[in-house]
Design a protein around this motif. Structure first.
Motif, PDB file in Angstrom:
ATOM      1  N   ARG B  46     -14.043 -41.182 -35.031  1.00 44.47           N
ATOM      2  CA  ARG B  46     -15.494 -40.977 -35.000  1.00 44.47           C
ATOM      3  C   ARG B  46     -16.249 -42.165 -34.430  1.00 44.47           C
ATOM      4  O   ARG B  46     -17.431 -42.068 -34.116  1.00 44.47           O
ATOM      5  CB  ARG B  46     -16.008 -40.641 -36.397  1.00 44.47           C
ATOM      6  CG  ARG B  46     -15.574 -39.269 -36.825  1.00 44.47           C
ATOM      7  CD  ARG B  46     -16.070 -38.909 -38.199  1.00 44.47           C
ATOM      8  NE  ARG B  46     -15.642 -37.546 -38.519  1.00 44.47           N
ATOM      9  CZ  ARG B  46     -15.769 -37.003 -39.718  1.00 44.47           C
ATOM     10  NH1 ARG B  46     -16.301 -37.705 -40.706  1.00 44.47           N
ATOM     11  NH2 ARG B  46     -15.362 -35.769 -39.935  1.00 44.47           N
ATOM     12  N   ASN B  49     -17.204 -41.423 -30.553  1.00 44.01           N
ATOM     13  CA  ASN B  49     -18.449 -40.739 -30.176  1.00 44.01           C
ATOM     14  C   ASN B  49     -19.617 -41.117 -31.091  1.00 44.01           C
ATOM     15  O   ASN B  49     -20.588 -40.373 -31.221  1.00 44.01           O
ATOM     16  CB  ASN B  49     -18.255 -39.224 -30.102  1.00 44.01           C
ATOM     17  CG  ASN B  49     -17.910 -38.601 -31.442  1.00 44.01           C
ATOM     18  OD1 ASN B  49     -17.704 -39.301 -32.426  1.00 44.01           O
ATOM     19  ND2 ASN B  49     -17.841 -37.277 -31.478  1.00 44.01           N
ATOM     20  N   LEU B  51     -20.159 -41.186 -34.227  1.00 43.60           N
ATOM     21  CA  LEU B  51     -20.500 -40.556 -35.498  1.00 43.60           C
ATOM     22  C   LEU B  51     -20.412 -41.610 -36.595  1.00 43.60           C
ATOM     23  O   LEU B  51     -21.049 -41.511 -37.634  1.00 43.60           O
ATOM     24  CB  LEU B  51     -19.543 -39.398 -35.800  1.00 43.60           C
ATOM     25  CG  LEU B  51     -19.676 -38.147 -34.925  1.00 43.60           C
ATOM     26  CD1 LEU B  51     -18.613 -37.132 -35.277  1.00 43.60           C
ATOM     27  CD2 LEU B  51     -21.058 -37.536 -35.057  1.00 43.60           C
ATOM     28  N   VAL B  72     -26.594 -39.463 -28.162  1.00 44.13           N
ATOM     29  CA  VAL B  72     -26.594 -38.026 -27.911  1.00 44.13           C
ATOM     30  C   VAL B  72     -25.936 -37.714 -26.562  1.00 44.13           C
ATOM     31  O   VAL B  72     -25.086 -36.821 -26.459  1.00 44.13           O
ATOM     32  CB  VAL B  72     -28.034 -37.473 -27.987  1.00 44.13           C
ATOM     33  CG1 VAL B  72     -28.097 -36.041 -27.489  1.00 44.13           C
ATOM     34  CG2 VAL B  72     -28.549 -37.549 -29.420  1.00 44.13           C
ATOM     35  N   ARG B  75     -22.150 -38.206 -26.818  1.00 43.81           N
ATOM     36  CA  ARG B  75     -21.439 -37.122 -27.502  1.00 43.81           C
ATOM     37  C   ARG B  75     -21.307 -35.903 -26.612  1.00 43.81           C
ATOM     38  O   ARG B  75     -20.315 -35.179 -26.681  1.00 43.81           O
ATOM     39  CB  ARG B  75     -22.182 -36.758 -28.792  1.00 43.81           C
ATOM     40  CG  ARG B  75     -22.047 -37.836 -29.844  1.00 43.81           C
ATOM     41  CD  ARG B  75     -22.928 -37.572 -31.022  1.00 43.81           C
ATOM     42  NE  ARG B  75     -23.001 -38.754 -31.873  1.00 43.81           N
ATOM     43  CZ  ARG B  75     -24.068 -39.137 -32.542  1.00 43.81           C
ATOM     44  NH1 ARG B  75     -25.186 -38.436 -32.457  1.00 43.81           N
ATOM     45  NH2 ARG B  75     -24.044 -40.215 -33.270  1.00 43.81           N
ATOM     46  N   ARG B  76     -22.311 -35.660 -25.777  1.00 40.07           N
ATOM     47  CA  ARG B  76     -22.236 -34.496 -24.879  1.00 40.07           C
ATOM     48  C   ARG B  76     -21.171 -34.696 -23.806  1.00 40.07           C
ATOM     49  O   ARG B  76     -20.728 -33.743 -23.172  1.00 40.07           O
ATOM     50  CB  ARG B  76     -23.596 -34.251 -24.218  1.00 40.07           C
ATOM     51  CG  ARG B  76     -24.618 -33.701 -25.197  1.00 40.07           C
ATOM     52  CD  ARG B  76     -25.971 -33.543 -24.566  1.00 40.07           C
ATOM     53  NE  ARG B  76     -26.956 -33.212 -25.584  1.00 40.07           N
ATOM     54  CZ  ARG B  76     -28.263 -33.132 -25.360  1.00 40.07           C
ATOM     55  NH1 ARG B  76     -28.745 -33.366 -24.148  1.00 40.07           N
ATOM     56  NH2 ARG B  76     -29.087 -32.825 -26.337  1.00 40.07           N
ATOM     57  N   TYR B  80     -15.096 -32.620 -28.671  1.00 42.64           N
ATOM     58  CA  TYR B  80     -14.763 -32.913 -30.068  1.00 42.64           C
ATOM     59  C   TYR B  80     -14.268 -31.627 -30.725  1.00 42.64           C
ATOM     60  O   TYR B  80     -14.947 -30.608 -30.717  1.00 42.64           O
ATOM     61  CB  TYR B  80     -16.014 -33.430 -30.793  1.00 42.64           C
ATOM     62  CG  TYR B  80     -15.749 -33.981 -32.175  1.00 42.64           C
ATOM     63  CD1 TYR B  80     -15.255 -35.270 -32.346  1.00 42.64           C
ATOM     64  CD2 TYR B  80     -16.007 -33.224 -33.307  1.00 42.64           C
ATOM     65  CE1 TYR B  80     -15.024 -35.789 -33.612  1.00 42.64           C
ATOM     66  CE2 TYR B  80     -15.780 -33.733 -34.574  1.00 42.64           C
ATOM     67  CZ  TYR B  80     -15.286 -35.015 -34.717  1.00 42.64           C
ATOM     68  OH  TYR B  80     -15.058 -35.526 -35.971  1.00 42.64           O
ATOM     69  N   MET B  82     -12.630 -30.225 -34.355  1.00 46.45           N
ATOM     70  CA  MET B  82     -12.379 -30.658 -35.720  1.00 46.45           C
ATOM     71  C   MET B  82     -11.622 -29.616 -36.525  1.00 46.45           C
ATOM     72  O   MET B  82     -11.441 -28.479 -36.094  1.00 46.45           O
ATOM     73  CB  MET B  82     -13.687 -31.030 -36.409  1.00 46.45           C
ATOM     74  CG  MET B  82     -14.716 -29.918 -36.462  1.00 46.45           C
ATOM     75  SD  MET B  82     -16.369 -30.564 -36.815  1.00 46.45           S
ATOM     76  CE  MET B  82     -16.303 -30.737 -38.597  1.00 46.45           C
ATOM     77  N   GLY B  86     -15.364 -26.042 -37.157  1.00 45.32           N
ATOM     78  CA  GLY B  86     -16.743 -26.529 -37.073  1.00 45.32           C
ATOM     79  C   GLY B  86     -17.604 -25.696 -36.147  1.00 45.32           C
ATOM     80  O   GLY B  86     -18.576 -26.189 -35.582  1.00 45.32           O
TER      81      GLY B  86
END
Lengths: 227, 264
Positions: B46, B49, B51, B72, B75-76, B80, B82, B86
């Motif tokens: 994490r 990215n 988090l 943001v 992350r795009r 990801y 999970m 998710g």
């Protein structure tokens, strides 16, 4: 029954006025309560404080509030604005708790996934958390609407037109039919608003419709608690 | 290339998830972080990215510190995937897959079209595009999760125990599928698992983590299997018991003499 038929236009007019006091109050309560609930949920202390304040606010007797509020707002006591503001205040007090619980109940993993996908905070709230809290919010709004519709008649004591006038007038003049008509019509308005909300829910929460369709197929008697 | 440079993470309650760790995950390879719970593997993942932000140290992607990038946007640009997929329960399969491209401003129709192609890529029937996630099986949901991770064609894919919640047969299926995909796509994949068998099946490189984010050993599966660095690694690999095998005639047997395979 003859009284009802003779005074049908009065009842309908009062019902209509009743509805237009309740609806704006419900909408305002929802729009104000949701952001407050969102902010309140941020910290344990803020949630505690806000929910406590809401509970205290709801405990204020309604008649004094109808009279005190104009002094604060500067509106005439008998104006509809005054009534809607008071109803809205109670509505917010009631709705904040429902909204806080509804937003809080959204699966944290889903929110985390949304963040990981690259949702910004505002967008995540509007397009993930809010819709997912939808069913629980709807349940809250249904309670809110019944509560608001049944609180409106108090404003009749100030002389504001609503189905409450049938009660005050009926008591003063001793017309039992008028009192009963007022009670029945209030219930009808409450049910109508509730039906409208359920329909609205089906429209804006399509994935829930799919889910309830499934659960009713699988289990013959699903306990779909909506309120 | 993902590089961890002396990263550490201490949570607010004082838990040390990662002590002081440096690690490189080379481009185009699958690097598997493996370890039991509490070894900080998810925390590390994490950090990439953002988090989780490291208490100290840096995480670099192609020599750029991720802390210098807009979270943001970052992350795009990173896929990801999970555990428990998710997926957004209120969006259909196709819209779930299209999430990141739409966030990046791709017109919805175009993003959906691409999402349908991706469904085929990950072995899903496009006929299921209009379904909601709960209408799919666990394995199918994970496939949707993988498709979503790939949707914006990111260079980097972070996978956090993506196959942990499905049954062993489906898991083996998904693992094979990932190996097949990777042969085509050559993504830089950081994969977290607690399952050493999964690490060996998927990893170009394996990093075995001990409690507190200490690297017990890293290397290729062969290196680790043939030369476990210490008892901890040997035990983790199961080399001390179940995997210590010997040949008995044509049969391969474990320590208790139970046959586990046949020489061919």
């Amino acid at each position: 029954m003859t009284w009802v038929l003779d005074n049908l236009s009065t009842i309908l007019g009062a019902g209509w006025a009743h509805l237009w006091l309740a609806l704006p109050a419900i909408v305002i309560s929802f729009l104000v309560a949701v952001p407050i609930a969102y902010l309140a949920n941020r910290y344990r202390w803020s949630r505690f404080t806000v929910l406590l304040a809401a509970a205290l606010l709801y405990a204020i007797p309604s008649l004094p509030l109808f009279i005190v509020l104009p002094l604060v707002l500067g509106t005439p006591v008998r104006s509809t604005t005054n009534v809607i503001a008071a109803l809205g205040l109670y509505g917010v007090a009631l709705m904040v708790r429902y909204a806080a619980d509804a937003l809080d109940a959204v699966e944290p993993d889903t929110l985390l996934a949304a963040t990981a996908m690259g949702y910004g905070a505002t967008r995540r709230f509007l397009s993930v958390q809010l819709p997912l809290a939808g069913p629980a919010l709807l349940a809250g709004v249904r309670v809110l609407s019944v509560s608001t519709v049944s609180l409106v008649p108090v404003s009749a004591l100030l002389g504001v037109n609503s189905l409450g006038l049938l009660l005050t007038d009926g008591f003063q003049r001793g017309i039992v039919a008028e009192v009963l008509a007022g009670i029945v019509a209030t219930v009808v308005v409450a049910l109508a608003v509730d039906l409208g909300l359920v329909a609205l829910g089906r429209l804006v929460l399509p994935w829930e419709r799919a889910r309830t369709a499934r659960s009713s197929r699988k289990a013959p008697a699903p306990v779909e608690v909506a309120a | 290339m993902i590089e961890f440079r002396h990263v550490a993470k201490t949570y607010e309650d004082g838990t040390v998830a990662v002590g002081d760790l440096s690690l490189v995950a080379p481009s185009g390879e699958i690097t598997v972080l493996v370890g039991s719970s509490g070894c900080g593997k998810t925390t590390l993942l994490r950090m990439v990215n953002r988090l989780v932000s490291p208490t100290s140290g840096q995480v670099l992607i192609d020599d750029t510190d991720v802390a210098d990038r807009n979270a943001v946007e970052l992350r795009r640009s990173i896929g990801y995937v999970m555990q428990n997929s998710g997926l957004l329960p209120h969006r259909t399969v196709v819209d779930n897959i299209a999430t990141v491209p739409v966030l990046r401003g791709t017109p919805v129709a175009e993003a959906r079209e691409r999402a349908l192609e991706l469904m085929t890529t990950v072995g899903l029937d496009p006929a299921q595009a209009r379904r909601y996630p709960w209408q799919l099986s666990g394995g199918q949901q994970q496939r949707v999760g993988v498709a979503r991770g790939l949707a914006s064609d990111p260079n980097i894919l972070l996978m956090d125990e993506p196959f942990g919640a499905v049954d062993p047969i489906v898991r083996a299926d998904l693992q094979r599928e990932l190996v097949r995909l990777q042969a085509e796509l050559h993504k830089t994949i950081l994969f977290v698992t607690h399952d050493i068998a999964e690490a060996i099946a998927l990893g170009d490189r394996i990093v075995i983590l001990a409690t507190g984010g200490r690297i017990a050993q890293q290397g290729t599966p062969t290196e680790i299997m043939t030369e476990p660095a210490d008892d901890f690694v040997a035990q983790f690999l199961g080399l001390d018991s179940g995997r210590a095998l010997r040949v008995d005639g044509q049969l391969v047997v474990d320590q208790t003499g139970r046959p586990v395979g046949r020489l061919t």
